[in-house]
Design a protein around this motif. Structure first.
Motif, PDB file in Angstrom:
ATOM      1  N   UNK A 136      82.479  46.079 107.380  1.00 37.28           N
ATOM      2  CA  UNK A 136      83.917  45.993 107.151  1.00 37.28           C
ATOM      3  C   UNK A 136      84.299  45.969 105.688  1.00 37.28           C
ATOM      4  N   UNK A 137      85.491  46.513 105.420  1.00 30.14           N
ATOM      5  CA  UNK A 137      86.001  46.577 104.047  1.00 30.14           C
ATOM      6  C   UNK A 137      86.188  45.200 103.440  1.00 30.14           C
ATOM      7  N   UNK A 138      86.212  44.153 104.267  1.00 29.87           N
ATOM      8  CA  UNK A 138      86.404  42.795 103.761  1.00 29.87           C
ATOM      9  C   UNK A 138      85.302  42.390 102.787  1.00 29.87           C
ATOM     10  N   UNK A 162      68.289  45.836  95.827  1.00 28.42           N
ATOM     11  CA  UNK A 162      68.655  45.706  97.234  1.00 28.42           C
ATOM     12  C   UNK A 162      69.626  46.824  97.599  1.00 28.42           C
ATOM     13  N   UNK A 163      69.370  47.492  98.708  1.00 32.06           N
ATOM     14  CA  UNK A 163      70.234  48.576  99.172  1.00 32.06           C
ATOM     15  C   UNK A 163      71.266  48.010 100.154  1.00 32.06           C
ATOM     16  N   UNK A 164      72.522  48.090  99.760  1.00 36.94           N
ATOM     17  CA  UNK A 164      73.618  47.604 100.586  1.00 36.94           C
ATOM     18  C   UNK A 164      74.335  48.790 101.228  1.00 36.94           C
ATOM     19  N   UNK A 165      74.688  48.649 102.493  1.00 38.57           N
ATOM     20  CA  UNK A 165      75.573  49.594 103.153  1.00 38.57           C
ATOM     21  C   UNK A 165      76.900  48.900 103.404  1.00 38.57           C
ATOM     22  N   UNK A 166      78.007  49.597 103.154  1.00 35.50           N
ATOM     23  CA  UNK A 166      79.325  48.991 103.316  1.00 35.50           C
ATOM     24  C   UNK A 166      80.166  49.849 104.241  1.00 35.50           C
ATOM     25  N   UNK A 167      80.492  49.304 105.394  1.00 37.33           N
ATOM     26  CA  UNK A 167      81.305  50.017 106.369  1.00 37.33           C
ATOM     27  C   UNK A 167      82.767  49.977 105.953  1.00 37.33           C
ATOM     28  N   UNK A 168      83.401  51.134 105.929  1.00 35.67           N
ATOM     29  CA  UNK A 168      84.847  51.268 105.725  1.00 35.67           C
ATOM     30  C   UNK A 168      85.326  51.108 104.289  1.00 35.67           C
ATOM     31  N   UNK A 169      84.436  51.119 103.321  1.00 33.10           N
ATOM     32  CA  UNK A 169      84.915  50.979 101.951  1.00 33.10           C
ATOM     33  C   UNK A 169      83.896  51.514 100.955  1.00 33.10           C
ATOM     34  N   UNK A 170      84.340  51.591  99.697  1.00 33.66           N
ATOM     35  CA  UNK A 170      83.530  52.120  98.596  1.00 33.66           C
ATOM     36  C   UNK A 170      83.562  51.117  97.455  1.00 33.66           C
ATOM     37  N   UNK A 225      98.323  44.674 109.153  1.00 36.40           N
ATOM     38  CA  UNK A 225      99.097  45.705 108.454  1.00 36.40           C
ATOM     39  C   UNK A 225      98.437  46.062 107.123  1.00 36.40           C
ATOM     40  N   UNK A 226      97.363  46.835 107.197  1.00 33.19           N
ATOM     41  CA  UNK A 226      96.573  47.202 106.021  1.00 33.19           C
ATOM     42  C   UNK A 226      96.314  48.707 106.030  1.00 33.19           C
ATOM     43  N   UNK A 227      95.949  49.288 104.879  1.00 32.64           N
ATOM     44  CA  UNK A 227      95.753  50.744 104.803  1.00 32.64           C
ATOM     45  C   UNK A 227      94.758  51.304 105.805  1.00 32.64           C
ATOM     46  N   UNK A 228      93.664  50.594 106.090  1.00 28.46           N
ATOM     47  CA  UNK A 228      92.688  51.100 107.047  1.00 28.46           C
ATOM     48  C   UNK A 228      93.336  51.338 108.408  1.00 28.46           C
ATOM     49  N   UNK A 229      94.144  50.418 108.878  1.00 21.84           N
ATOM     50  CA  UNK A 229      94.777  50.555 110.188  1.00 21.84           C
ATOM     51  C   UNK A 229      95.933  51.550 110.123  1.00 21.84           C
TER      52      UNK A 229
END
Length: 380
Positions: free
Chosen positions: A140-142, A157-165, A206-210
């Motif tokens: 999650x972008x959180x 450490x390799x991190x994966x981030x769902x829904x964000x950059x 009410x956020x940009x992702x939604x």
């Protein structure tokens, strides 16, 4: 690009939520007409000669050994068992353990709490990294702000981030989606299923992702039926993330849209969608699932008869492929965006409520999006 075909088929069947109820003109659970009675429809695109709906397939099919990995998963609020977004990530995580030989004792899951301070998210990620987990997935972008701080502290450490950059962090791999494309197809379904030419969207927060879901859904509904009315309502404002895990408020919000005349609802609201589906069933109207094939979700077995289709966001595939790519030391092989073209988003019609005519219409719209003839907006 996506792991194995078997993995994808298994993953997408592992998670789902649902709801589909009877309405005055249709027996619950029966096949729906492709042409509804409430809308005047635009001329739809012709279906492609060959279906564009297919399971994503591996680009190489080679056996990958992940037995040496220690994998950490940091869930968003709701965690495993939310019957939506987090459960999709959990399915990909579980499949990686099964397929890649990751040892269960070398995995760890931690979950966020609603409206927690950023320092708590940073501590959660640091705990995983300090305990030797690598790769680590932030679901999650959180986790964006926390990773801006934590990722540079653990450059190996390799991190994966769902829904964000995270810009400027080479050890953070973004796992982002074209949610609006799947939502567009959900909007087409809603238009064709509506008896009143009046549909609704329930957003969790009410956020940009939604907003991407809302924008795509509205565009798809209007592409199918230009005069359709679309009601929109968010459960909580941008500062309150409980909107993703409050079924009671989800139900209340859905009832408000139904009272305004909407007879097909599409919730992009995480676990709050459970309440939306309940309200939909009580009112005898219809719903469209989000993220997972929600018709098949055991958590929603009591309400699945109201669901006519689901938009798919393959978080399961993204998490699985990230772990697989980490095992191969080839993170560059992952797609920049998980979109319709790479089957990173899509739709499901479980339950037998979409007939062949509407299926063809959906495939026609899907092909036009993939070919670039339709550009789906990602902002409302």
């Amino acid at each position: 690009m996506f792991g194995t075909a078997v993995a994808v088929i298994t993953l997408t069947s592992l998670v789902a939520v649902s709801a589909c109820a009877k309405d005055p003109g249709r027996a619950a659970g029966g096949p729906a007409d492709a042409t509804g009675t409430g809308c005047e429809f635009a001329t739809p695109p012709s279906p492609p000669a060959a279906s564009t709906t297919s399971a994503a397939k591996s680009g190489d099919g080679d056996k990958v050994d992940g037995s040496a990995l220690r994998v950490g998963l940091a869930f968003d609020i709701g965690g495993r068992g939310d019957a939506s977004f987090n459960d999709l990530a959990a399915a990909g995580f579980d499949q990686a353990i099964k397929d890649l030989g990751v040892k269960k004792e070398n995995t760890r899951e931690l979950s966020a709490s609603p409206n927690e301070d950023e320092s708590v998210k940073r501590s959660r990620l640091r705990q995983l990294a300090r305990d030797g987990f690598n790769p680590i997935v932030g679901v999650g972008f959180a986790y964006t702000e926390a990773l801006k701080v934590v990722a540079p502290e653990f450059p190996d450490v390799r991190f994966g981030l769902v829904d964000s950059v995270v810009e400027g962090a080479p050890n953070v791999t973004p796992l982002v989606f074209a949610e609006q494309e799947g939502a567009f197809l959900a909007g087409v379904v809603a238009a064709y299923q509506s008896k009143k030419c009046h549909v609704g969207f329930v957003g969790g927060v009410d956020i940009p992702l939604i907003h991407k879901f809302e924008a795509g859904y509205t565009q798809g509904a209007k592409a199918a039926a230009p005069k359709i009315e679309v009601e929109r309502k968010y459960i909580t404002p941008a500062t309150d993330f409980t909107g993703f895990q409050d079924p009671a408020k989800g139900s209340e919000t859905a009832k408000g849209l139904i009272e305004k005349g909407a007879d097909v609802l599409y919730p992009a609201a995480g676990a709050s969608g459970i309440g939306v589906f309940s309200a939909v069933k009580q009112a005898g109207v219809l719903a469209i699932g989000c993220d997972a094939d929600q018709y098949n979700q055991p958590t929603l077995a009591d309400t699945r008869d109201v669901i006519v289709a689901s938009s798919l966001k393959r978080v399961d595939v993204a998490v699985y492929d990230f772990i697989r790519a980490a095992a191969r030391n080839d993170l560059a092989s992952l797609p920049k965006v998980f979109d319709l073209k790479v089957n990173g988003v899509g739709y499901a019609t479980s339950g037998g409520k979409i007939d062949a005519k509407l299926q063809g219409i959906l495939e026609g719209f899907k092909a036009q999006i993939i070919e670039g003839k339709i550009k789906v907006a990602d902002k409302r």
